[in-house]
Design a protein around this motif. Structure first.
Motif, short mmCIF file in Angstrom:
data_model
loop_
_atom_site.label_atom_id
_atom_site.label_comp_id
_atom_site.label_asym_id
_atom_site.label_seq_id
_atom_site.Cartn_x
_atom_site.Cartn_y
_atom_site.Cartn_z
N GLN A 1 2.39 4.68 16.07
CA GLN A 1 0.97 4.78 16.41
C GLN A 1 0.19 5.54 15.35
O GLN A 1 0.55 6.66 14.98
N GLY A 2 -0.89 4.95 14.84
CA GLY A 2 -1.80 5.60 13.92
C GLY A 2 -1.33 5.68 12.47
O GLY A 2 -2.00 6.28 11.63
N LEU A 3 -0.18 5.08 12.15
CA LEU A 3 0.38 5.20 10.81
C LEU A 3 -0.55 4.65 9.73
O LEU A 3 -0.80 5.30 8.72
N ALA A 4 -1.10 3.47 9.93
CA ALA A 4 -1.98 2.87 8.92
C ALA A 4 -3.21 3.74 8.69
O ALA A 4 -3.66 3.91 7.56
N GLY A 5 -3.76 4.31 9.74
CA GLY A 5 -4.92 5.18 9.60
C GLY A 5 -4.60 6.44 8.82
O GLY A 5 -5.37 6.85 7.94
N ARG A 6 -3.46 7.06 9.11
CA ARG A 6 -3.07 8.28 8.39
C ARG A 6 -2.80 7.99 6.91
O ARG A 6 -3.23 8.74 6.04
N VAL A 7 -2.10 6.91 6.64
CA VAL A 7 -1.82 6.55 5.25
C VAL A 7 -3.13 6.15 4.55
O VAL A 7 -3.34 6.49 3.39
N GLY A 8 -4.01 5.48 5.26
CA GLY A 8 -5.31 5.15 4.70
C GLY A 8 -6.09 6.39 4.30
O GLY A 8 -6.77 6.41 3.27
N GLU A 9 -5.99 7.46 5.09
CA GLU A 9 -6.66 8.72 4.76
C GLU A 9 -6.06 9.34 3.49
O GLU A 9 -6.79 9.88 2.65
N VAL A 10 -4.74 9.26 3.34
CA VAL A 10 -4.08 9.75 2.13
C VAL A 10 -4.58 8.98 0.91
O VAL A 10 -4.93 9.57 -0.12
N VAL A 11 -4.64 7.67 1.05
CA VAL A 11 -5.09 6.81 -0.05
C VAL A 11 -6.55 7.10 -0.38
O VAL A 11 -6.91 7.24 -1.55
N SER A 12 -7.39 7.22 0.62
CA SER A 12 -8.81 7.54 0.40
C SER A 12 -8.96 8.90 -0.26
O SER A 12 -9.79 9.08 -1.15
N GLY A 13 -8.15 9.87 0.17
CA GLY A 13 -8.20 11.21 -0.40
C GLY A 13 -7.81 11.23 -1.87
O GLY A 13 -8.15 12.16 -2.60
N ASP A 14 -7.09 10.21 -2.30
CA ASP A 14 -6.69 10.10 -3.70
C ASP A 14 -7.73 9.35 -4.54
O ASP A 14 -7.51 9.09 -5.71
N GLY A 15 -8.84 8.98 -3.90
CA GLY A 15 -9.92 8.35 -4.65
C GLY A 15 -10.06 6.85 -4.47
O GLY A 15 -10.96 6.24 -5.05
N TRP A 16 -9.20 6.23 -3.70
CA TRP A 16 -9.32 4.80 -3.46
C TRP A 16 -10.47 4.57 -2.49
O TRP A 16 -10.70 5.34 -1.57
N THR A 17 -11.21 3.50 -2.70
CA THR A 17 -12.35 3.20 -1.84
C THR A 17 -12.09 1.92 -1.04
O THR A 17 -11.22 1.13 -1.39
N THR A 18 -12.84 1.76 0.01
CA THR A 18 -12.76 0.59 0.87
C THR A 18 -11.33 0.35 1.35
O THR A 18 -10.73 -0.69 1.09
N VAL A 19 -10.78 1.34 2.03
CA VAL A 19 -9.43 1.24 2.59
C VAL A 19 -9.57 0.85 4.05
O VAL A 19 -10.21 1.54 4.84
N VAL A 20 -8.97 -0.30 4.42
CA VAL A 20 -9.08 -0.82 5.78
C VAL A 20 -7.70 -0.81 6.44
O VAL A 20 -6.81 -1.55 6.02
N PRO A 21 -7.50 0.05 7.46
CA PRO A 21 -6.22 0.06 8.16
C PRO A 21 -6.17 -1.06 9.20
O PRO A 21 -7.20 -1.53 9.69
N GLY A 22 -4.95 -1.46 9.53
CA GLY A 22 -4.78 -2.49 10.55
C GLY A 22 -3.32 -2.59 10.95
O GLY A 22 -2.47 -1.81 10.52
N ASN A 23 -3.03 -3.55 11.81
CA ASN A 23 -1.67 -3.77 12.28
C ASN A 23 -1.08 -5.00 11.60
O ASN A 23 -1.80 -5.90 11.17
N TYR A 24 0.24 -5.03 11.56
CA TYR A 24 0.97 -6.11 10.90
C TYR A 24 2.07 -6.57 11.85
O TYR A 24 2.85 -5.74 12.33
N THR A 25 2.15 -7.87 12.12
CA THR A 25 3.10 -8.35 13.12
C THR A 25 4.18 -9.28 12.57
O THR A 25 5.09 -9.65 13.30
N SER A 26 4.10 -9.66 11.33
CA SER A 26 5.10 -10.57 10.75
C SER A 26 6.44 -9.84 10.56
O SER A 26 6.46 -8.65 10.29
N PRO A 27 7.57 -10.54 10.69
CA PRO A 27 8.87 -9.89 10.46
C PRO A 27 9.18 -9.66 8.98
O PRO A 27 10.10 -8.92 8.65
#
Length: 85
Positions: free
Chosen positions: A10-36
């Motif tokens: 739960q919340g992993l993509a959002g937390r990693v997105g915050e790390v990426v944004s904090g490193d200067g990346w812009t337009t980071v969109v978190p979401g879910n992934y369901t493919s195996p």
């Protein structure tokens, strides 16, 4: 850039997105992934012009598989259960 949670943590993509944004990346969109596939955390990029950025992102997140795939929009990070926060 997309950061997709395929790890069922739960919340992993959002937390990693915050790390990426904090490193200067812009337009980071978190979401879910369901493919195996892929079975391990992977960074996909859609053309060779983005390889350097994808590699820098891989170094930041500790993700080694970095694969060109034309079907993804720009850069997409797929987080799987092997990902260590």
């Amino acid at each position: 850039m997309r950061v997709l949670n395929g790890a069922s943590v739960q919340g992993l993509a959002g937390r990693v997105g915050e790390v990426v944004s904090g490193d200067g990346w812009t337009t980071v969109v978190p979401g879910n992934y369901t493919s195996p596939q892929p079975q391990v955390s992977t960074i996909f990029y859609n053309n060779e012009d983005l390889l350097d950025e994808a590699q820098a992102l891989g170094a930041l997140l500790g993700i080694e598989p970095i694969t060109e795939l034309a079907d993804v929009p720009t850069i997409t990070v797929v987080l799987r259960p092997d990902f260590q926060e």
